[in-house]
Scaffold this motif. Structure first.
Motif, PDB file in Angstrom:
ATOM      1  N   GLN A  46       3.155 -23.862 -51.017  1.00 28.11           N
ATOM      2  CA  GLN A  46       3.362 -22.600 -50.299  1.00 28.11           C
ATOM      3  C   GLN A  46       3.847 -21.490 -51.236  1.00 28.11           C
ATOM      4  N   GLU A  47       4.434 -21.877 -52.357  1.00 28.98           N
ATOM      5  CA  GLU A  47       4.856 -20.881 -53.339  1.00 28.98           C
ATOM      6  C   GLU A  47       3.661 -20.305 -54.104  1.00 28.98           C
ATOM      7  N   LYS A  48       2.538 -21.037 -54.118  1.00 33.07           N
ATOM      8  CA  LYS A  48       1.336 -20.586 -54.823  1.00 33.07           C
ATOM      9  C   LYS A  48       0.333 -19.911 -53.895  1.00 33.07           C
ATOM     10  N   TYR A  49       0.318 -20.345 -52.635  1.00 36.56           N
ATOM     11  CA  TYR A  49      -0.681 -19.846 -51.691  1.00 36.56           C
ATOM     12  C   TYR A  49       0.018 -19.344 -50.427  1.00 36.56           C
ATOM     13  N   PRO A  50      -0.486 -18.256 -49.824  1.00 40.55           N
ATOM     14  CA  PRO A  50       0.156 -17.702 -48.625  1.00 40.55           C
ATOM     15  C   PRO A  50      -0.294 -18.430 -47.350  1.00 40.55           C
ATOM     16  N   PHE A  51       0.506 -19.337 -46.877  1.00 42.22           N
ATOM     17  CA  PHE A  51       0.209 -20.001 -45.604  1.00 42.22           C
ATOM     18  C   PHE A  51       1.519 -20.387 -44.927  1.00 42.22           C
ATOM     19  N   ARG A  52       1.439 -20.610 -43.634  1.00 42.33           N
ATOM     20  CA  ARG A  52       2.586 -21.057 -42.851  1.00 42.33           C
ATOM     21  C   ARG A  52       2.568 -22.588 -42.764  1.00 42.33           C
ATOM     22  N   ILE A  53       3.735 -23.180 -42.486  1.00 41.25           N
ATOM     23  CA  ILE A  53       3.822 -24.624 -42.279  1.00 41.25           C
ATOM     24  C   ILE A  53       4.324 -24.894 -40.865  1.00 41.25           C
ATOM     25  N   HIS A  54       3.530 -25.663 -40.134  1.00 44.75           N
ATOM     26  CA  HIS A  54       3.955 -26.134 -38.820  1.00 44.75           C
ATOM     27  C   HIS A  54       4.192 -27.634 -38.906  1.00 44.75           C
ATOM     28  N   ALA A  55       5.377 -28.080 -38.528  1.00 48.64           N
ATOM     29  CA  ALA A  55       5.721 -29.502 -38.574  1.00 48.64           C
ATOM     30  C   ALA A  55       5.518 -30.109 -37.191  1.00 48.64           C
ATOM     31  N   ASP A  56       4.588 -31.042 -37.102  1.00 48.33           N
ATOM     32  CA  ASP A  56       4.425 -31.799 -35.861  1.00 48.33           C
ATOM     33  C   ASP A  56       5.329 -33.019 -35.957  1.00 48.33           C
ATOM     34  N   ALA A  57       6.549 -32.853 -35.440  1.00 46.77           N
ATOM     35  CA  ALA A  57       7.532 -33.933 -35.440  1.00 46.77           C
ATOM     36  C   ALA A  57       7.721 -34.463 -34.029  1.00 46.77           C
ATOM     37  N   ALA A  58       6.650 -34.389 -33.231  1.00 46.29           N
ATOM     38  CA  ALA A  58       6.724 -34.807 -31.835  1.00 46.29           C
ATOM     39  C   ALA A  58       7.270 -36.227 -31.726  1.00 46.29           C
ATOM     40  N   TYR A  59       6.701 -37.131 -32.509  1.00 47.63           N
ATOM     41  CA  TYR A  59       7.165 -38.521 -32.484  1.00 47.63           C
ATOM     42  C   TYR A  59       8.315 -38.754 -33.456  1.00 47.63           C
ATOM     43  N   GLY A  60       8.212 -38.214 -34.659  1.00 50.00           N
ATOM     44  CA  GLY A  60       9.125 -38.633 -35.721  1.00 50.00           C
ATOM     45  C   GLY A  60      10.318 -37.750 -35.982  1.00 50.00           C
ATOM     46  N   GLY A  61      10.477 -36.652 -35.252  1.00 48.50           N
ATOM     47  CA  GLY A  61      11.515 -35.688 -35.595  1.00 48.50           C
ATOM     48  C   GLY A  61      12.926 -36.237 -35.612  1.00 48.50           C
ATOM     49  N   TYR A  62      13.233 -37.139 -34.687  1.00 52.49           N
ATOM     50  CA  TYR A  62      14.596 -37.665 -34.612  1.00 52.49           C
ATOM     51  C   TYR A  62      14.959 -38.534 -35.806  1.00 52.49           C
ATOM     52  N   PHE A  63      13.973 -38.959 -36.592  1.00 48.77           N
ATOM     53  CA  PHE A  63      14.279 -39.759 -37.775  1.00 48.77           C
ATOM     54  C   PHE A  63      15.015 -38.945 -38.835  1.00 48.77           C
TER      55      PHE A  63
END
Length: 442
Positions: A212-229
């Motif tokens: 992301q430091e080299k290219y302009p894009f957003r990050i979406h984290a799909d932590a639907a299942y794993g977020g609580y880890f």
């Protein structure tokens, strides 16, 4: 086995407390309880035609029983039946929702956020990708080929460009393949799956942030299942470090109805930048009058939403706060321990072959054979035999192109293998019984 009933006693006391808060004339209610009893008992008989999702011997799909406090609080709310779209219909439950959403944001280290509960992960991801499309309307959404199919389907619904990126043998996003896509300059958002549905694999967030430091894009984290880890300490160090970086993503989804002990449906979407609220702006001539504070419906694509979901989650957070080293996180660690224990048993077995080392609490394996076709057939037959032994597993299609240096013939596109989501803390104590039934099912 006996079903848990203590929460019903608690619910009766809570209803009396709730009732005492309304100083209003009685309303005559005439119920045909005799007929109602016949109907509800018939309903109970219909519900017997289910797998025992609540029992540790159900070690298949992602179905974790709600905590008794969540069930009792959810049912308590149903006597009011709040609608968390606007304060008009959710004077108590809307503030409770804002409180639990702040708890979840804090769990990820977010100091500021915009977010709300949803009816599930699909709707939460839809809102996240909808905002992504508003920010970069002419750019693509990128997700791995092991990401949940909902991303591709939602992108189609939203008329957004979507592209898949290959994954490695562990089922994690391939960084070289991703950068090749980024070099084209038409990627707006990269979806990092923080716990895939198939293998529980966690995408390499650290390296994606570096890209992301080299290219302009957003990050979406799909932590639907794993977020609580994020709260769990007995993961591999590399995985712990990936979860620790979730405070740097642009948007995030987590499902309390997966690992968070809630009834269906309870998801949550979070945005780091509260200015994305501008995309939600709309007018309603008959709501948003009872409070000057922002109403949840003003930052949500859904209209009516069950306030009971917020009440159940709020009560659960009061009893089991989602914090490191708390009782809730220790129970998650038990699920992780069960996965490690099963994996080690599979490794030492003469009959079974694990697909990859588990990164969270999902384990996938197959039966040994001469070819992937033979192994797939064995797995499907084994799946049915295990059910007859009251051990309930699930099946998973693993792309055979990802295999390296194997001693069997690859003659199919996919290997159908067995899979267990060991989401219940009881799975750790029941692992020996589960193993015995696996061996009996051979």
């Amino acid at each position: 086995m006996k079903l848990e009933r203590e929460s019903i006693t608690l619910l009766t006391k809570a209803l009396q407390r709730l009732e005492s808060g309304f100083d209003l004339p009685d309303v005559n209610q005439s119920l045909d309880t005799k007929t109602m009893e016949e109907v509800i008992l018939k309903t109970a008989e219909k519900m017997q035609d289910n797998y025992p999702y609540f029992h540790p011997l159900f070690a298949g799909q992602m179905l974790k029983p709600p905590h008794p406090i969540a069930k009792a609080a959810y049912m308590l709310a149903m006597w009011v039946n709040p609608n968390n779209h606007a304060m008009d219909g959710s004077k108590a439950s809307s503030p409770m929702e804002k409180e639990v959403v702040a708890d979840l944001a804090s769990m990820f280290g977010w100091k500021k956020h915009l977010g709300h509960l949803t009816s599930g992960g699909t709707m939460a991801n839809l809102e996240a990708l909808w905002v992504a499309g508003n920010i970069h309307p002419d750019k693509a959404i990128i997700a791995s080929d092991q990401a949940h199919y909902t991303h591709e389907r939602i992108s189609e619904v939203l008329k957004l460009n979507f592209d898949k990126v290959a994954t490695d043998q562990q089922g994690r996003l391939d960084l070289e393949a991703l950068e090749e896509k980024l070099k084209l300059g038409n990627v707006g958002t990269v979806v990092c799956t923080m716990g895939t549905t198939g293998l529980g694999a966690v995408d390499p967030l650290k390296e994606v942030l570096e890209l992301q430091e080299k290219y302009p894009f957003r990050i979406h984290a799909d932590a639907a299942y794993g977020g609580y880890f994020r709260l769990v300490e007995n993961l591999a160090l590399e995985t712990i470090q990936k979860y620790a970086l979730l405070d740097q993503v642009d948007s995030l989804v987590i499902d309390p109805h997966k690992q968070g002990l809630q009834p269906y449906g309870c998801g949550c979407v979070l945005f780091q930048n509260s200015e994305v609220a501008k995309y939600y702006i709309h007018d309603s001539p008959y709501t948003y009058f009872t409070s000057d504070e922002i109403h949840l419906g003003e930052i949500s694509l859904e209209c009516s939403r069950a306030g009971a979901s917020a009440v159940g989650l709020w009560a659960t957070h009061q009893l089991l706060p989602p914090i490191p080293k708390g009782e809730f996180s220790k129970d998650l660690q038990k699920s992780r321990n069960a996965a490690i224990k099963l994996y080690k048993k599979l490794l030492s077995s003469d009959h079974f072959l694990p697909i990859v080392a588990p990164e969270t609490d999902i384990v996938a394996w197959t039966l040994k054979g001469a070819s992937t076709n033979e192994m797939s057939e064995k797995a499907q037959s084994f799946f049915k035999r295990a059910e007859k032994n009251h051990l309930y597993l699930s099946l998973y299609k693993y792309p055979t192109a990802k295999f390296e240096d194997v001693d069997f013939e690859i003659n199919t596109e996919y290997l159908i293998c067995l899979r267990s989501s060991l989401m219940k803390p009881e799975h750790e104590d029941w692992l020996d019984q589960i193993w015995d039934r696996l061996e009996q099912s051979l």
